[in-house]
Structures are given as structure tokens and as C-alpha cells.
Design an enzyme around this catalytic site. Structure first.
Site, short mmCIF file in Angstrom:
data_model
loop_
_atom_site.label_atom_id
_atom_site.label_comp_id
_atom_site.label_asym_id
_atom_site.label_seq_id
_atom_site.Cartn_x
_atom_site.Cartn_y
_atom_site.Cartn_z
N TRP A 1 10.57 -1.46 6.07
CA TRP A 1 10.75 -0.13 6.67
C TRP A 1 9.70 0.12 7.75
CZ3 TRP A 1 8.15 4.81 4.77
CH2 TRP A 1 6.89 4.55 4.25
N ASP A 2 8.67 -0.74 7.80
CA ASP A 2 7.63 -0.65 8.83
C ASP A 2 8.27 -0.52 10.21
OD1 ASP A 2 6.72 -1.95 6.44
OD2 ASP A 2 4.91 -2.64 7.46
N LYS B 1 -1.47 5.14 -2.67
CA LYS B 1 -1.71 4.10 -1.67
C LYS B 1 -1.43 4.66 -0.28
CE LYS B 1 -0.34 -0.67 -0.63
NZ LYS B 1 0.65 -1.71 -0.91
N GLN B 2 -0.41 5.48 -0.21
CA GLN B 2 -0.15 6.22 1.02
C GLN B 2 0.55 7.53 0.68
OE1 GLN B 2 2.09 3.69 3.53
NE2 GLN B 2 3.46 3.05 1.94
N GLU C 1 3.08 2.64 -3.21
CA GLU C 1 3.33 1.52 -4.14
C GLU C 1 2.28 1.38 -5.24
OE1 GLU C 1 3.73 -1.70 -1.41
OE2 GLU C 1 5.83 -1.25 -0.98
C1 BGC Z 1 3.00 -1.34 2.01
C2 BGC Z 1 4.45 -1.14 2.38
C3 BGC Z 1 4.76 -1.98 3.60
C4 BGC Z 1 4.40 -3.44 3.36
C5 BGC Z 1 4.56 -4.26 4.62
C6 BGC Z 1 2.77 -2.82 1.76
O1 BGC Z 1 1.44 -3.05 1.45
O2 BGC Z 1 2.68 -0.58 0.87
O3 BGC Z 1 4.69 0.22 2.67
O4 BGC Z 1 6.10 -1.87 3.91
O5 BGC Z 1 3.07 -3.53 2.96
O6 BGC Z 1 3.68 -3.83 5.59
#
Ligand code: BGC
Length: 726
Positions: free
Chosen positions: A334-335, A587-588, A476
Site C-alpha cells: 500500500w506504500d 507502530k504508526q 502492525e
Molecule cells: C510497515 C507497512 C509497510 C511495509 C513496507 C512495514 O514495516 O508497517 O505499513 O507497508 O513495511 O514498507
């Protein structure tokens, strides 16, 4: 301070891999890490070509490290030049962001006392996607016989997820033709044919001998040139790649050789590349005055996006680590849609369209994933590569103990990505007004993801509501949660937007509306279900307006993060995976993220309440690199531009300063794309709707001027904000 150049004044082997990442050069067709032409012990040499994937253990598939075009060894009176031998008298590296040229200047003395000044310059042409250029100047102090070996390495090694070494290329042939050299290789599993061709010329100096060394797997040209004391000799190495993704298998070598003929010399190629870059920057550049660090670092982040962006191809996407490292194996997340795409939607809509078309092309794979899970509609994979199948590894080595594997759940239950893609398709349409695309492709993306959401919704009879249970939200640190607000609300938005889209189609493209209704089975009963899901979606919140990260979130332990300072590891490393799951630490901040995406739905008061609650609960420094840019935007929205700046600078520095200690894996693409959003939507306060755009600037106190450009409905707008008193 040069505001267009990333510089390094000395070479430290300890930061070698980090620097290889930040000195990556590329052109959106491929990118090459900033390793040294002559090699250095333990270097992670890599060139990645968009879409050239091959099967790999655990990670399903990965970008195959392509044959290496860099090899260029220099011998001075028989002594091999290398930075781990003799003594380095001076060293300087510079990446010119204006034109993508990487320059390295070294003064070196050999173990036996031969001295020379050597300058390497290289770039991947933005004007000719298949062509790469290297120029080397050698100025010996004493009269020397200079011997160079320029080759193509057909056995490049990929570093696997468990530290194992993988070779993806099956050698097919090599040779020399009309003085040029070629190599042919094929990926073992995906059967992609690659042809590489090389030309080497001595453009200054007296070449006395030239030989073709037909070493299997590494065809090489060996040249001997005599140079007087202080006399400069100069070599140009031009390389071209073609793969069977570009032309038929049988033609890859022929096309690569022909490409060489299209480029007369370094000087003309240099100019064409510089012109192409100038056009790129005219669309993309952002000017920040009053803050040189931010100006340069922002350009660096934009540069990283520009060298990863597929201008030529709508069958590929941008991996989470762009094309600059082995991390995440080139897989897209989704980035792209939420963090990188806005930059392209607003500055290069043609690139945004390519990226969205990639998802459209892979709709059938998303349908298959939904079906496999017992649902209808389109469920996009959490990690995606060339085929659109789910390529998230199921197991990976534990970060703390690589002898243990941990179960990765994201591919099973981090489902919000389907709504993120629909959101991006809608955003593209709102900003560009590209109705043609909406009719041809976008509408189907929005409708079929909606269909998935309606099918995936679980009816809770006791509470008379729809729910999404056992999911992972963007945050996450918490796995297997019920009713993550972000997921539920964005799913509901996806369904609502599907209705809007269908209504719009009925009015403006009724034939397409009929076609999609028939093909996707959008009958009255199904649409009634959609209405019901929208109306009865469970959105966990408190009466005061606090949106809950997920159901039962408040029952987790509230941790005073400040008390853990000074901290050099993530909260997840501190408490462990299970331990962190029990806390409220994020985490975010995905509630804030949602408030950003659906900003017209929340009052300022409610945004502030949630901002104040979630900010101290977020692992800003070592959590997700995706967080800081969004946190910066939300800090601007609550009128705290100086707090915003702190988060923004963290995002800006992520790779330049290796803030998280993992830049060796590649550029954090989402963070890089997010920096543009933080400037434009945060500090610039740009708001865009179907009706038009407006700005509400909130500059950090030390910025005196901000200027950015964007396209709205095909017209380029230039915004200039001058600080009070500026
Ligand atoms: C993040 C995800 C992200 C992925 C790839 C993970 O550490 O929590 O949101 O999509 O890294 O960058």
C-alpha cells in the site's frame, strides 16, 4: 551549501551498504546501487530492472539482481587499483540530483608507490531507458602503462532473506561483434531473457593494445594505454540492456547492440539525459527557503521517487524499497497508493496512471485471491510482484534470532490494501479529471473492491452491525484485532464511493454502467446488501469523538513511552512481538492517517482530540517509517507546524542519515513519497476536491518561502507562499 548535490567527503567501510543505497542511480527502467566499479570487499552490488522477477525461497519471488554493468578495473604499472589496498589520499563522492550523475574522485597511491587521480562518472539515461554510461579519467603522477578491464558480470548474486546467496541467471551465451561485447542470460524460473551489450572506447590517450577476453559469464575488454606523467587518459563504457519483457526473446542481444549505436558518445548522451532531467524537475521541484537541509533532503527524496518511477511500463509497480536494495524483494505494498502515488498524481499524472493500470491489469489475480478466501469481488494482495498473486512470505527468520522462523500474517489478514487502491483510483480521478480512465478502468477497480468488502463483512447479530474481525490494520504492532477503525471506515468509504461511481457512470457513460453491472453482477439484491453494510458498519468510537484504533484497544496497557528514553530500538524490539501486542503503543498512527485521507469528514475539534490522544502512544522514532510524514501533516492540521517539522525532518532524514539503521536494504519509498505530501498538504495546506483547490499554509517558523507545483485537471498550478515578514 550546494542544494542539488549529495556529497560524501571520505569513505568509511562501516557505512558502505548505507552509502550504496543513497548513491543509487537509475531511470525508472532500472537502478544500480552505488557500489564501486572496481569492487570492494562485501559490497552489495545490484542492478534491478523493473518487472524482472524470479522465484526465491520463502519470499515467493524477488527482483532478480541483473548482470552487473559496472565492472571496471584499473592497473597502474601492474598494480590493481582498489580502495582496500595502498592508500587513499583523498576521496569524494557526489550525486548530482539535477541530472542523476554520480561522480567519484579518488587520489590513490598503490602499495609500491604508484599514484594517480581517478574520476568515475556514471548515469542511467533518463532520455534512453536502455542505456547506461560510465566515464573514467585516470591521471597518473608518473609515466604509466595503464591497463583496464571492463566487463559484464553475468553471475550477479542476490542476497536472500536468510543471508543465503542466490543466482537467478542461467548463462546463454556471449561474444564480441564489431568490437562490442554482448552477454545473454535467462532467469531460471520466470524464463526472462536478458541481453546486455557493452562498448568501451579510449577517448583520451594512446591506446596500444585491446583484447577481448572471452571468459565464460564475464566477457571483458582489456585495454592498454600509455600515459605520460600528469597526462589524463579517458575511457567511456556504454552498456545497454534489453529483456524479453521489452522485445521478443530472440532479439534481446541484437537490440542491446543496436542501442549502443544510437549513442555517439558520452557528451551527447550526457546532454540528452540532462535535458530529460530538466523537464522532470520542472514538474516536480519544490523550493524551500530558510532551511537548506530540508531543501536538499527533500530534493533527494524526490529524486529517489523519480528514479524508481516507471514512465515506460504499466505492468510494474514501485517496490517498498524502490529499486535500490534487496529489502522486501521488490514487492509493492500500500506504500505505493497511499504514500508515493499522490506525488505522481499531482506532478506526473502519466506515471500515476501507469501505476494504477498495474493494479487494473492484475484485477483477475485479486479476484482469485478473494475467491480462494471464500469471497467475491477483488481482494488485492498485501505484497504484489509481477503476477498479482499474494507474495507475502508466510514465514520469515525472526529479527532477533535468525535460526527461528516467525509467521507473517499480513498476507492473510492485512486487508485494508484493497480499499487503499480504490482510494488512490478515486484520488487520481478527482485531481486529474481523467474521465476516460475512470470509465475504462478506475470504476471497475472501485466497484470490484467494494464487492469484496460487502462479502467480507461479518454480521454480528447480537449487536446488529457489520464487522471486520481478525485483521491487521496499518498499525502492525497489533495483529489479529477486531474492527480496526481504519479498515472498517475505509471499507465503508469504498462501498459508498462505489455507489457514487455507479451513479456517475449511469449519468455519463450508461453503456459502461450496464456493462459493469452485468459483468460484476451488480443486481438489486447485491446493491441492497452494500447499502446495509454501509449503514450498519461498526466504527468503534467513544461518545466524545475519540476513534478507537480497534475494538478493545483501551483494554491494552498504556505505556509511558517517554519513560523508555533514551531508546535506540523499536518498541517491538523492546517488549517483543507478543509483549507489544498487549500495549497501546502504535507502530504508526492509523486513526490519524484515516483522518488525513477522509479529512472532510472530521471537525477540527475531533482531529485535535485524536491527535492529542494518539501522538504520545506512537513509536515515532523506531516504529514504521511510514508514520512521520503523516504525523507531520496532522500536526499542521492542528496548528502545530513546529511539532510537524520534527516529524517531517525525521522522514526527510530516514535514508540520508540512516535513522532506522536499515537503509542498507534500500530506500524507504513510502517515507520518500510522504515527504512531498508533508510539504504540500501539511505545510502548504493544499486541499483538492472535484470543485477546485485551496491552500491554508502553516510554515515552520524558520521557513521564509515555499513554492510547489501541481497539476489540477491538466493545468499546472504554481503555489508560492511567503512567510510573514519574508
Ligand atoms: C510497515 C507497512 C509497510 C511495509 C513496507 C512495514 O514495516 O508497517 O505499513 O507497508 O513495511 O514498507
Amino acid at each position: 551549501m550546494n542544494l542539488w548535490t549529495i556529497q560524501e567527503a571520505d569513505f568509511t567501510p562501516a557505512t558502505q551498504h548505507h552509502k550504496e543505497t543513497i548513491f543509487t542511480t537509475g531511470n525508472g527502467y532500472l537502478a544500480t546501487r552505488g557500489t564501486f566499479e572496481e569492487g570492494f570487499p562485501n559490497d552489495r552490488r545490484a542492478t534491478f530492472l523493473h518487472g524482472v522477477f524470479d522465484a526465491a525461497p520463502l519470499v515467493v519471488t524477488e527482483l532478480a539482481n541483473a548482470p552487473d554493468w559496472l565492472p571496471f578495473e584499473i592497473f597502474l604499472n601492474g598494480e590493481r587499483f582498489a580502495l582496500d589496498r595502498g592508500s587513499v589520499i583523498s576521496f569524494e563522492r557526489a550525486l548530482d540530483l539535477r541530472n542523476g550523475v554520480l561522480t567519484r574522485r579518488v587520489e590513490w597511491e598503490s602499495p609500491r608507490g604508484e599514484r594517480a587521480a581517478i574520476v568515475f562518472e556514471r548515469f542511467a539515461s533518463l532520455a534512453a531507458l536502455h542505456a547506461l554510461f560510465l566515464r573514467v579519467r585516470v591521471t597518473p603522477q608518473h609515466a604509466s602503462e595503464i591497463h583496464v578491464r571492463a566487463g559484464l558480470n553475468g553471475t550477479p548474486i542476490s542476497e536472500g532473506s536468510q543471508g543465503e546467496r542466490l543466482l537467478h541467471w542461467n548463462w546463454q551465451g556471449q561474444g564480441a561483434r564489431d568490437g562490442n561485447v554482448f552477454l545473454q542470460a535467462r532467469t531460471f524460473h520466470s524464463d526472462i531473457e536478458l541481453g546486455a551489450a557493452m562498448r568501451v572506447t579510449t577517448t583520451l590517450g594512446n591506446e596500444v593494445a585491446r583484447e577481448f577476453w572471452d571468459v565464460r559469464g564475464e566477457p571483458t575488454l582489456a585495454l592498454r594505454v600509455n600515459a605520460g606523467a600528469g597526462e589524463t587518459v579517458m575511457f567511456e563504457k556504454t552498456v545497454s540492456y534489453y529483456t524479453s519483457r521489452d522485445v521478443e526473446k530472440a532479439r534481446v542481444v541484437e537490440c542491446a547492440l543496436q542501442e549502443l549505436d544510437a549513442h555517439k558518445n558520452w557528451a551527447s548522451a550526457y546532454q540528452a539525459n540532462a535535458d530529460a532531467w530538466q523537464e522532470e524537475w520542472e514538474r516536480t521541484d519544490v523550493v524551500i527557503e530558510g532551511d537548506e537541509e530540508a531543501q536538499l533532503a527533500l530534493r533527494f527524496n524526490l529524486f529517489q521517487m523519480l528514479i524508481a518511477a516507471p514512465r515506460h511500463d504499466d505492468r510494474v509497480n514501485i517496490g517498498a524499497k524502490t529499486l535500490s536494495g534487496f529489502g522486501y524483494r521488490g514487492h509493492a505494498f500500500w506504500d505505493t497508493e497511499i504514500f508515493m502515488l499522490p506525488l505522481f498524481i499531482y506532478t506526473a499524472p502519466h506515471i500515476a496512471k501507469n501505476l494504477l493500470n498495474y493494479r487494473y491489469r492484475l484485477l483477475d489475480a485479486a479476484r482469485a485471491k478473494a475467491k480462494q478466501n471464500g469471497f467475491e469481488g477483488a481482494q488485492f494482495p498485501w505484497e504484489s510482484a509481477d503476477t498479482g498473486e499474494e507474495v507475502t512470505p508466510t514465514w520469515l527468520p525472526h529479527y532477533a534470532d535468525r535460526t527461528k522462523l516467525i509467521r507473517i500474517w499480513t498476507g492473510d489478514i492485512e486487508i485494508h490494501i484493497s480499499a487503499d487502491i480504490a482510494y488512490a483510483a478515486h484520488q487520481y480521478w478527482v485531481a486529474t479529471g481523467d474521465y476516460e480512465w475512470l470509465i475504462a478502468k478506475g470504476a471497475e477497480l472501485i466497484l470490484d473492491t467494494a464487492k469484496f468488502w460487502a462479502a467480507r463483512a461479518e454480521w454480528n447479530n447480537a449487536n446488529a452491525r457489520y464487522e471486520y474481525n481478525d485483521v491487521i490494520g496499518p498499525d502492525e504492532y497489533h495483529e489479529h484485532v477486531n474492527n480496526n477503525y481504519y479498515t472498517n471506515r475505509l471499507a465503508q468509504w469504498n462501498l459508498q464511493t462505489a455507489f457514487d461511481t455507479l451513479n456517475w457512470l449511469n449519468e455519463h457513460a450508461p453503456k459502461k454502467a450496464r456493462e459493469l453491472e452485468a459483468r460484476l453482477g451488480l443486481n438489486a439484491a447485491r446493491l441492497d446488501k452494500w447499502r446495509d453494510v454501509i449503514a450498519k458498519m461498526y466504527l468503534p468510537a467513544l461518545p466524545n469523538g475519540l476513534l478507537l484504533q480497534f475494538q478493545d484497544y483501551l483494554q491494552r496497557t498504556d505505556v509511558d513511552l517517554a519513560a523508555l528514553e533514551p531508546r535506540t530500538i523499536s518498541v517491538q524490539q523492546h517488549f517483543g512481538i507478543e509483549g507489544t501486542n498487549e500495549t497501546q503503543v502504535l507502530k504508526q498512527p492509523d486513526v490519524l492517517m484515516l483522518m488525513y485521507l477522509l479529512q472532510n469528514n472530521f471537525s477540527e475539534k475531533q482531529v485535535r482530540l485524536n491527535y492529542d490522544f494518539y501522538t504520545p502512544r506512537t513509536d515515532h522514532t523506531f516504529g514504521s517509517s511510514l508514520g512521520p510524514s503523516i504525523q507531520a501533516i496532522m500536526a499542521c492540521k492542528v496548528g502545530k507546524p513546529d511539532d510537524a517539522y520534527e516529524h517531517f525532518i525525521r522522514a526527510l532524514r530516514a535514508d540520508l542519515y540512516d535513522v532506522r539503521g536499515n537503509a542498507h536494504d534500500g530506500i524507504h519509498g513510502a517515507s520518500a513519497g510522504g515527504t512531498w505530501q508533508a510539504v504540500v498538504f501539511g505545510f502548504g495546506g493544499l486541499r483538492v476536491t472535484k470543485e477546485g483547490w485551496s491552500i491554508e499554509p502553516r510554515l515552520p517558523h524558520h521557513w521564509t518561502r515555499l513554492q510547489f507545483r501541481f497539476f489540477y485537471h491538466g493545468k499546472q498550478e504554481i503555489v508560492e507562499i511567503v512567510a510573514d515578514g519574508g
